[in-house]
Write an enzyme that holds these catalytic residues in place. Structure first.
Site, PDB file in Angstrom:
ATOM      1  N   HIS A 107      38.836 -48.784 -23.886  1.00  0.00           N
ATOM      2  CA  HIS A 107      39.325 -49.719 -22.871  1.00  0.00           C
ATOM      3  C   HIS A 107      39.474 -51.141 -23.396  1.00  0.00           C
ATOM      4  O   HIS A 107      39.533 -52.087 -22.614  1.00  0.00           O
ATOM      5  CB  HIS A 107      38.410 -49.681 -21.637  1.00  0.00           C
ATOM      6  CG  HIS A 107      38.416 -48.347 -20.943  1.00  0.00           C
ATOM      7  ND1 HIS A 107      37.495 -47.988 -19.992  1.00  0.00           N
ATOM      8  CD2 HIS A 107      39.256 -47.287 -21.073  1.00  0.00           C
ATOM      9  CE1 HIS A 107      37.755 -46.752 -19.574  1.00  0.00           C
ATOM     10  NE2 HIS A 107      38.809 -46.310 -20.216  1.00  0.00           N
ATOM     11  N   ALA A 145      29.379 -47.683 -18.958  1.00  0.00           N
ATOM     12  CA  ALA A 145      28.683 -48.889 -18.505  1.00  0.00           C
ATOM     13  C   ALA A 145      27.166 -48.715 -18.423  1.00  0.00           C
ATOM     14  O   ALA A 145      26.415 -49.685 -18.549  1.00  0.00           O
ATOM     15  CB  ALA A 145      29.238 -49.311 -17.148  1.00  0.00           C
ATOM     16  N   SER A 175      29.420 -42.042 -15.578  1.00  0.00           N
ATOM     17  CA  SER A 175      29.578 -41.121 -14.454  1.00  0.00           C
ATOM     18  C   SER A 175      30.755 -40.171 -14.692  1.00  0.00           C
ATOM     19  O   SER A 175      30.957 -39.234 -13.949  1.00  0.00           O
ATOM     20  CB  SER A 175      29.820 -41.921 -13.177  1.00  0.00           C
ATOM     21  OG  SER A 175      31.057 -42.604 -13.273  1.00  0.00           O
TER      22      SER A 175
HETATM   23  P1  NAD Z   1      30.140 -46.100 -14.121  1.00  0.00           P
HETATM   24  O1  NAD Z   1      29.747 -47.371 -13.452  1.00  0.00           O
HETATM   25  O2  NAD Z   1      31.106 -45.216 -13.476  1.00  0.00           O
HETATM   26  O3  NAD Z   1      28.872 -45.205 -14.416  1.00  0.00           O
HETATM   27  C1  NAD Z   1      27.750 -45.712 -15.026  1.00  0.00           C
HETATM   28  C2  NAD Z   1      26.737 -44.576 -15.002  1.00  0.00           C
HETATM   29  O4  NAD Z   1      25.614 -44.993 -15.758  1.00  0.00           O
HETATM   30  C3  NAD Z   1      26.224 -44.239 -13.593  1.00  0.00           C
HETATM   31  O5  NAD Z   1      26.381 -42.865 -13.398  1.00  0.00           O
HETATM   32  C4  NAD Z   1      24.731 -44.629 -13.624  1.00  0.00           C
HETATM   33  O6  NAD Z   1      23.933 -43.669 -12.960  1.00  0.00           O
HETATM   34  C5  NAD Z   1      24.438 -44.596 -15.097  1.00  0.00           C
HETATM   35  N1  NAD Z   1      23.427 -45.546 -15.545  1.00  0.00           N
HETATM   36  C6  NAD Z   1      23.258 -46.850 -15.200  1.00  0.00           C
HETATM   37  N2  NAD Z   1      22.261 -47.399 -15.908  1.00  0.00           N
HETATM   38  C7  NAD Z   1      21.782 -46.409 -16.726  1.00  0.00           C
HETATM   39  C8  NAD Z   1      20.766 -46.352 -17.714  1.00  0.00           C
HETATM   40  N3  NAD Z   1      20.016 -47.420 -18.027  1.00  0.00           N
HETATM   41  N4  NAD Z   1      20.565 -45.168 -18.364  1.00  0.00           N
HETATM   42  C9  NAD Z   1      21.304 -44.065 -18.059  1.00  0.00           C
HETATM   43  N5  NAD Z   1      22.274 -44.064 -17.137  1.00  0.00           N
HETATM   44  C10 NAD Z   1      22.524 -45.237 -16.498  1.00  0.00           C
HETATM   45  O7  NAD Z   1      30.577 -46.540 -15.563  1.00  0.00           O
HETATM   46  P2  NAD Z   1      31.656 -45.911 -16.493  1.00  0.00           P
HETATM   47  O8  NAD Z   1      31.591 -44.420 -16.393  1.00  0.00           O
HETATM   48  O9  NAD Z   1      31.512 -46.555 -17.793  1.00  0.00           O
HETATM   49  O10 NAD Z   1      33.046 -46.361 -15.836  1.00  0.00           O
HETATM   50  C11 NAD Z   1      33.257 -47.634 -15.295  1.00  0.00           C
HETATM   51  C12 NAD Z   1      34.419 -48.381 -15.927  1.00  0.00           C
HETATM   52  O11 NAD Z   1      34.119 -49.763 -15.878  1.00  0.00           O
HETATM   53  C13 NAD Z   1      34.667 -48.066 -17.366  1.00  0.00           C
HETATM   54  O12 NAD Z   1      36.022 -47.806 -17.492  1.00  0.00           O
HETATM   55  C14 NAD Z   1      34.302 -49.327 -18.140  1.00  0.00           C
HETATM   56  O13 NAD Z   1      35.371 -49.677 -18.994  1.00  0.00           O
HETATM   57  C15 NAD Z   1      34.181 -50.417 -17.120  1.00  0.00           C
HETATM   58  N6  NAD Z   1      32.961 -51.272 -17.228  1.00  0.00           N
HETATM   59  C16 NAD Z   1      32.527 -51.692 -18.451  1.00  0.00           C
HETATM   60  C17 NAD Z   1      31.360 -52.457 -18.539  1.00  0.00           C
HETATM   61  C18 NAD Z   1      30.890 -52.916 -19.904  1.00  0.00           C
HETATM   62  O14 NAD Z   1      31.695 -53.128 -20.803  1.00  0.00           O
HETATM   63  N7  NAD Z   1      29.569 -53.063 -20.096  1.00  0.00           N
HETATM   64  C19 NAD Z   1      30.640 -52.786 -17.391  1.00  0.00           C
HETATM   65  C20 NAD Z   1      31.139 -52.345 -16.146  1.00  0.00           C
HETATM   66  C21 NAD Z   1      32.313 -51.584 -16.092  1.00  0.00           C
END
Ligand code: NAD
Ligand code: ZN
Length: 257
Positions: free
Chosen positions: A127, A28, A202
Protein backbone atom coordinates in the site's frame (compact mmCIF):
# COMPACT_ATOMS: atom_id res chain seq x y z
CA UNK A 1 1.41 -17.94 27.61
CA UNK A 2 -0.76 -21.03 28.07
CA UNK A 3 0.26 -24.62 27.34
CA UNK A 4 -2.07 -24.82 24.38
CA UNK A 5 -0.64 -21.69 22.81
CA UNK A 6 2.91 -22.95 23.40
CA UNK A 7 2.08 -26.18 21.56
CA UNK A 8 0.70 -24.23 18.61
CA UNK A 9 3.81 -22.07 18.48
CA UNK A 10 6.04 -25.14 18.57
CA UNK A 11 4.16 -26.72 15.68
CA UNK A 12 4.24 -23.50 13.68
CA UNK A 13 7.98 -23.16 14.32
CA UNK A 14 8.60 -26.71 13.13
CA UNK A 15 6.83 -25.92 9.86
CA UNK A 16 8.87 -22.73 9.38
CA UNK A 17 12.08 -24.69 9.99
CA UNK A 18 11.06 -27.29 7.35
CA UNK A 19 9.91 -24.68 4.84
CA UNK A 20 12.08 -23.59 1.92
CA UNK A 21 9.88 -20.63 1.25
CA UNK A 22 8.04 -18.75 3.97
CA UNK A 23 6.09 -15.59 3.20
CA UNK A 24 4.61 -13.27 5.80
CA UNK A 25 1.77 -10.77 5.44
CA UNK A 26 1.45 -8.06 8.09
CA UNK A 27 -1.27 -5.50 8.73
CA UNK A 28 -2.05 -2.63 11.04
CA UNK A 29 -2.16 -5.01 14.05
CA UNK A 30 1.61 -5.39 14.16
CA UNK A 31 1.97 -1.62 14.61
CA UNK A 32 -0.63 -1.04 17.36
CA UNK A 33 2.03 -1.91 19.95
CA UNK A 34 4.13 0.83 18.36
CA UNK A 35 1.34 3.27 19.19
CA UNK A 36 -0.19 3.49 15.71
CA UNK A 37 -3.89 2.64 15.92
CA UNK A 38 -5.50 0.29 13.42
CA UNK A 39 -8.74 1.36 11.75
CA UNK A 40 -10.90 -0.37 14.31
CA UNK A 41 -9.44 0.96 17.57
CA UNK A 42 -11.20 3.58 19.64
CA UNK A 43 -9.58 6.86 20.55
CA UNK A 44 -7.23 6.83 17.60
CA UNK A 45 -6.64 9.34 14.86
CA UNK A 46 -9.56 7.78 13.00
CA UNK A 47 -11.97 9.34 15.47
CA UNK A 48 -10.89 12.71 14.10
CA UNK A 49 -10.77 11.65 10.50
CA UNK A 50 -13.26 9.64 8.53
CA UNK A 51 -11.41 6.91 6.61
CA UNK A 52 -13.98 7.53 3.85
CA UNK A 53 -12.14 10.77 3.19
CA UNK A 54 -9.23 8.63 2.04
CA UNK A 55 -11.39 7.80 -0.94
CA UNK A 56 -9.26 9.17 -3.73
CA UNK A 57 -12.11 10.70 -5.72
CA UNK A 58 -13.50 12.55 -2.72
CA UNK A 59 -10.05 13.74 -1.74
CA UNK A 60 -9.28 15.00 -5.24
CA UNK A 61 -12.69 16.64 -5.60
CA UNK A 62 -12.90 18.54 -2.34
CA UNK A 63 -10.60 21.28 -1.17
CA UNK A 64 -12.34 21.08 2.19
CA UNK A 65 -11.48 17.42 2.64
CA UNK A 66 -7.86 18.08 1.62
CA UNK A 67 -7.54 20.93 4.09
CA UNK A 68 -8.90 18.76 6.90
CA UNK A 69 -6.75 15.86 5.75
CA UNK A 70 -3.49 17.80 6.00
CA UNK A 71 -4.55 19.29 9.32
CA UNK A 72 -5.07 15.86 10.91
CA UNK A 73 -2.12 14.39 9.02
CA UNK A 74 0.22 16.74 10.89
CA UNK A 75 -0.39 14.80 14.10
CA UNK A 76 -0.77 11.54 12.21
CA UNK A 77 2.61 11.83 10.56
CA UNK A 78 4.31 12.94 13.77
CA UNK A 79 2.98 9.78 15.37
CA UNK A 80 4.19 7.55 12.54
CA UNK A 81 7.56 9.25 12.22
CA UNK A 82 8.38 8.91 15.92
CA UNK A 83 6.94 5.43 16.46
CA UNK A 84 9.40 2.77 17.65
CA UNK A 85 9.22 -0.66 16.00
CA UNK A 86 7.45 -3.30 18.14
CA UNK A 87 8.93 -6.61 19.25
CA UNK A 88 6.89 -8.19 16.45
CA UNK A 89 8.72 -6.08 13.84
CA UNK A 90 12.08 -6.98 15.41
CA UNK A 91 11.23 -10.69 15.50
CA UNK A 92 10.38 -10.79 11.77
CA UNK A 93 13.56 -8.87 10.90
CA UNK A 94 15.53 -11.47 12.83
CA UNK A 95 13.73 -14.33 11.08
CA UNK A 96 14.62 -12.77 7.74
CA UNK A 97 18.28 -12.22 8.65
CA UNK A 98 18.50 -15.93 9.44
CA UNK A 99 17.10 -16.81 6.02
CA UNK A 100 13.83 -18.21 7.30
CA UNK A 101 11.69 -15.59 5.63
CA UNK A 102 11.69 -15.22 1.86
CA UNK A 103 9.43 -12.20 1.56
CA UNK A 104 7.52 -9.88 3.84
CA UNK A 105 4.42 -8.31 2.34
CA UNK A 106 2.98 -5.49 4.40
CA UNK A 107 -0.23 -3.51 4.16
CA UNK A 108 1.29 -0.91 6.44
CA UNK A 109 2.70 2.35 5.19
CA UNK A 110 4.57 3.25 8.39
CA UNK A 111 8.02 1.92 7.44
CA UNK A 112 8.43 0.18 10.82
CA UNK A 113 9.69 -3.11 9.37
CA UNK A 114 12.62 -1.34 7.77
CA UNK A 115 13.14 0.73 10.92
CA UNK A 116 13.46 -2.57 12.82
CA UNK A 117 16.32 -3.55 10.50
CA UNK A 118 14.39 -5.68 7.99
CA UNK A 119 16.26 -5.73 4.67
CA UNK A 120 14.21 -3.33 2.47
CA UNK A 121 14.84 -5.60 -0.54
CA UNK A 122 12.80 -8.26 1.20
CA UNK A 123 9.84 -6.04 2.04
CA UNK A 124 6.96 -5.29 -0.33
CA UNK A 125 4.96 -2.28 0.81
CA UNK A 126 1.78 -3.21 -1.00
CA UNK A 127 0.00 0.00 0.00
CA UNK A 128 2.95 2.30 -0.50
CA UNK A 129 4.62 4.48 2.09
CA UNK A 130 3.71 7.47 4.26
CA UNK A 131 7.32 8.67 4.21
CA UNK A 132 7.25 9.95 0.64
CA UNK A 133 4.90 12.37 -1.13
CA UNK A 134 4.03 12.20 -4.81
CA UNK A 135 2.65 14.85 -7.17
CA UNK A 136 -0.66 13.72 -8.71
CA UNK A 137 0.18 15.80 -11.81
CA UNK A 138 3.78 15.09 -12.82
CA UNK A 139 4.60 12.16 -10.54
CA UNK A 140 7.52 13.93 -8.85
CA UNK A 141 8.41 12.44 -5.51
CA UNK A 142 9.74 14.20 -2.44
CA UNK A 143 10.47 13.28 1.15
CA UNK A 144 7.42 13.52 3.40
CA UNK A 145 9.32 15.37 6.17
CA UNK A 146 9.85 18.25 3.71
CA UNK A 147 6.14 18.46 2.93
CA UNK A 148 5.28 18.00 6.60
CA UNK A 149 7.49 20.98 7.47
CA UNK A 150 5.77 23.09 4.80
CA UNK A 151 2.33 22.26 6.21
CA UNK A 152 3.51 23.07 9.71
CA UNK A 153 4.88 26.32 8.33
CA UNK A 154 1.37 27.32 7.21
CA UNK A 155 0.94 25.84 3.70
CA UNK A 156 -2.52 24.37 4.29
CA UNK A 157 -2.66 22.32 1.08
CA UNK A 158 0.82 21.61 -0.27
CA UNK A 159 1.32 21.79 -4.04
CA UNK A 160 4.08 20.61 -6.36
CA UNK A 161 6.70 23.29 -6.92
CA UNK A 162 7.33 22.07 -10.49
CA UNK A 163 3.81 21.85 -11.91
CA UNK A 164 1.47 23.24 -9.26
CA UNK A 165 -0.59 20.05 -8.91
CA UNK A 166 -1.57 18.48 -5.61
CA UNK A 167 0.85 16.55 -3.47
CA UNK A 168 -0.34 13.43 -1.69
CA UNK A 169 1.38 10.82 0.44
CA UNK A 170 2.66 7.94 -1.69
CA UNK A 171 0.31 5.62 0.18
CA UNK A 172 -2.62 3.95 -1.53
CA UNK A 173 -5.93 5.67 -0.80
CA UNK A 174 -9.25 3.83 -1.08
CA UNK A 175 -10.28 3.53 -4.71
CA UNK A 176 -6.69 3.75 -5.96
CA UNK A 177 -4.97 0.91 -7.75
CA UNK A 178 -1.99 -0.91 -6.27
CA UNK A 179 1.34 -0.95 -8.02
CA UNK A 180 1.13 -3.88 -10.50
CA UNK A 181 4.80 -4.72 -9.95
CA UNK A 182 4.43 -4.93 -6.19
CA UNK A 183 1.20 -6.89 -6.42
CA UNK A 184 2.64 -9.44 -8.83
CA UNK A 185 5.74 -9.89 -6.68
CA UNK A 186 3.48 -10.55 -3.68
CA UNK A 187 1.22 -12.92 -5.61
CA UNK A 188 4.10 -14.91 -7.12
CA UNK A 189 5.78 -15.30 -3.73
CA UNK A 190 2.48 -16.34 -2.13
CA UNK A 191 1.84 -19.00 -4.76
CA UNK A 192 5.35 -20.39 -4.28
CA UNK A 193 5.19 -20.34 -0.47
CA UNK A 194 5.39 -23.50 1.60
CA UNK A 195 4.39 -21.60 4.72
CA UNK A 196 2.28 -18.45 4.71
CA UNK A 197 2.23 -16.48 7.96
CA UNK A 198 -0.33 -13.75 8.65
CA UNK A 199 0.46 -11.33 11.50
CA UNK A 200 -1.84 -8.55 12.67
CA UNK A 201 -4.38 -8.33 9.88
CA UNK A 202 -8.12 -8.87 9.75
CA UNK A 203 -7.65 -9.79 6.06
CA UNK A 204 -10.67 -7.61 5.32
CA UNK A 205 -8.96 -5.46 2.68
CA UNK A 206 -8.40 -6.93 -0.76
CA UNK A 207 -6.33 -7.79 -2.71
CA UNK A 208 -3.85 -8.14 0.20
CA UNK A 209 -6.39 -10.07 2.27
CA UNK A 210 -6.72 -12.59 -0.55
CA UNK A 211 -3.04 -13.60 -0.57
CA UNK A 212 -3.40 -16.30 2.14
CA UNK A 213 -6.13 -17.92 0.06
CA UNK A 214 -3.88 -18.00 -3.00
CA UNK A 215 -1.02 -19.44 -0.99
CA UNK A 216 -3.18 -22.11 0.58
CA UNK A 217 -4.73 -23.16 -2.73
CA UNK A 218 -1.20 -23.58 -4.08
CA UNK A 219 -0.33 -25.88 -1.17
CA UNK A 220 1.07 -23.64 1.57
CA UNK A 221 0.49 -24.21 5.25
CA UNK A 222 -1.34 -21.23 6.67
CA UNK A 223 -0.51 -19.80 10.10
CA UNK A 224 -2.54 -16.86 11.38
CA UNK A 225 -1.41 -14.77 14.37
CA UNK A 226 -4.00 -12.15 15.26
CA UNK A 227 -5.82 -10.80 18.26
CA UNK A 228 -9.28 -10.46 16.74
CA UNK A 229 -11.08 -12.63 14.19
CA UNK A 230 -9.94 -12.69 10.58
CA UNK A 231 -11.79 -13.42 7.39
CA UNK A 232 -9.85 -16.63 6.89
CA UNK A 233 -9.72 -18.21 10.37
CA UNK A 234 -11.62 -21.32 9.34
CA UNK A 235 -9.05 -22.14 6.65
CA UNK A 236 -5.96 -21.68 8.82
CA UNK A 237 -3.84 -24.74 9.60
CA UNK A 238 -2.79 -23.02 12.81
CA UNK A 239 -4.63 -20.10 14.35
CA UNK A 240 -2.81 -18.38 17.22
CA UNK A 241 -4.83 -15.80 19.07
CA UNK A 242 -2.69 -13.21 20.80
CA UNK A 243 -0.55 -10.12 20.46
CA UNK A 244 2.04 -10.15 17.71
CA UNK A 245 4.45 -8.59 20.23
CA UNK A 246 4.27 -11.76 22.35
CA UNK A 247 3.65 -14.48 19.80
CA UNK A 248 6.15 -13.54 17.07
CA UNK A 249 9.21 -13.35 19.35
CA UNK A 250 8.25 -16.73 20.87
CA UNK A 251 7.78 -18.21 17.40
CA UNK A 252 11.09 -16.87 16.12
CA UNK A 253 12.93 -18.04 19.24
CA UNK A 254 11.50 -21.51 18.69
CA UNK A 255 12.58 -21.48 15.01
CA UNK A 256 16.12 -20.41 15.84
CA UNK A 257 16.51 -22.57 18.95
P1 NAD B 1 -7.23 -3.96 10.30
O1 NAD B 1 -7.43 -2.72 11.10
O2 NAD B 1 -8.28 -4.41 9.39
O3 NAD B 1 -6.92 -5.20 11.24
C1 NAD B 1 -5.97 -5.14 12.23
C2 NAD B 1 -6.08 -6.46 12.97
O4 NAD B 1 -5.02 -6.52 13.90
C3 NAD B 1 -7.38 -6.62 13.76
O5 NAD B 1 -7.97 -7.83 13.39
C4 NAD B 1 -6.93 -6.65 15.24
O6 NAD B 1 -7.64 -7.62 15.98
C5 NAD B 1 -5.49 -7.06 15.11
N1 NAD B 1 -4.60 -6.52 16.13
C6 NAD B 1 -4.54 -5.26 16.64
N2 NAD B 1 -3.52 -5.15 17.50
C7 NAD B 1 -2.91 -6.38 17.53
C8 NAD B 1 -1.78 -6.90 18.21
N3 NAD B 1 -1.04 -6.16 19.04
N4 NAD B 1 -1.44 -8.21 17.99
C9 NAD B 1 -2.18 -8.99 17.15
N5 NAD B 1 -3.26 -8.55 16.49
C10 NAD B 1 -3.60 -7.25 16.66
O7 NAD B 1 -5.85 -3.74 9.59
P2 NAD B 1 -5.37 -4.24 8.19
O8 NAD B 1 -5.85 -5.64 7.98
O9 NAD B 1 -3.95 -3.95 8.10
O10 NAD B 1 -6.17 -3.32 7.15
C11 NAD B 1 -6.38 -1.95 7.35
C12 NAD B 1 -5.83 -1.08 6.23
O11 NAD B 1 -5.45 0.16 6.80
C13 NAD B 1 -4.62 -1.61 5.55
O12 NAD B 1 -4.86 -1.53 4.19
C14 NAD B 1 -3.48 -0.68 5.93
O13 NAD B 1 -2.81 -0.25 4.76
C15 NAD B 1 -4.12 0.53 6.54
N6 NAD B 1 -3.53 1.00 7.83
C16 NAD B 1 -2.18 1.02 7.99
C17 NAD B 1 -1.64 1.42 9.22
C18 NAD B 1 -0.13 1.45 9.38
O14 NAD B 1 0.60 1.67 8.42
N7 NAD B 1 0.37 1.21 10.60
C19 NAD B 1 -2.48 1.79 10.27
C20 NAD B 1 -3.87 1.76 10.05
C21 NAD B 1 -4.38 1.36 8.81
ZN1 ZN C 1 4.16 18.08 -10.20
Amino acid sequence: MGDFQEKLIEQAAAWVVESHSTVCLTGAGISTESGIPDFRSKGGIWDRFDPKDFEIRRWLASEDIRRRYWEVAQDGYNLVRNAPPSSGHFALARLSRHDHLKLLVTQNTDGLHQKAGHDPEKVVELHGTSHVCVCVGCGAKLPRPEVHARVQGGEAIPKCEDCGSLLKPDAVFFGEGLSPEKLSRAVEASKAAEVFLVAGSSLAVRPAGGLPERARKAGARLIIVNEGPTRFDAKADIRIQGKTGNVLPALVNAVLA
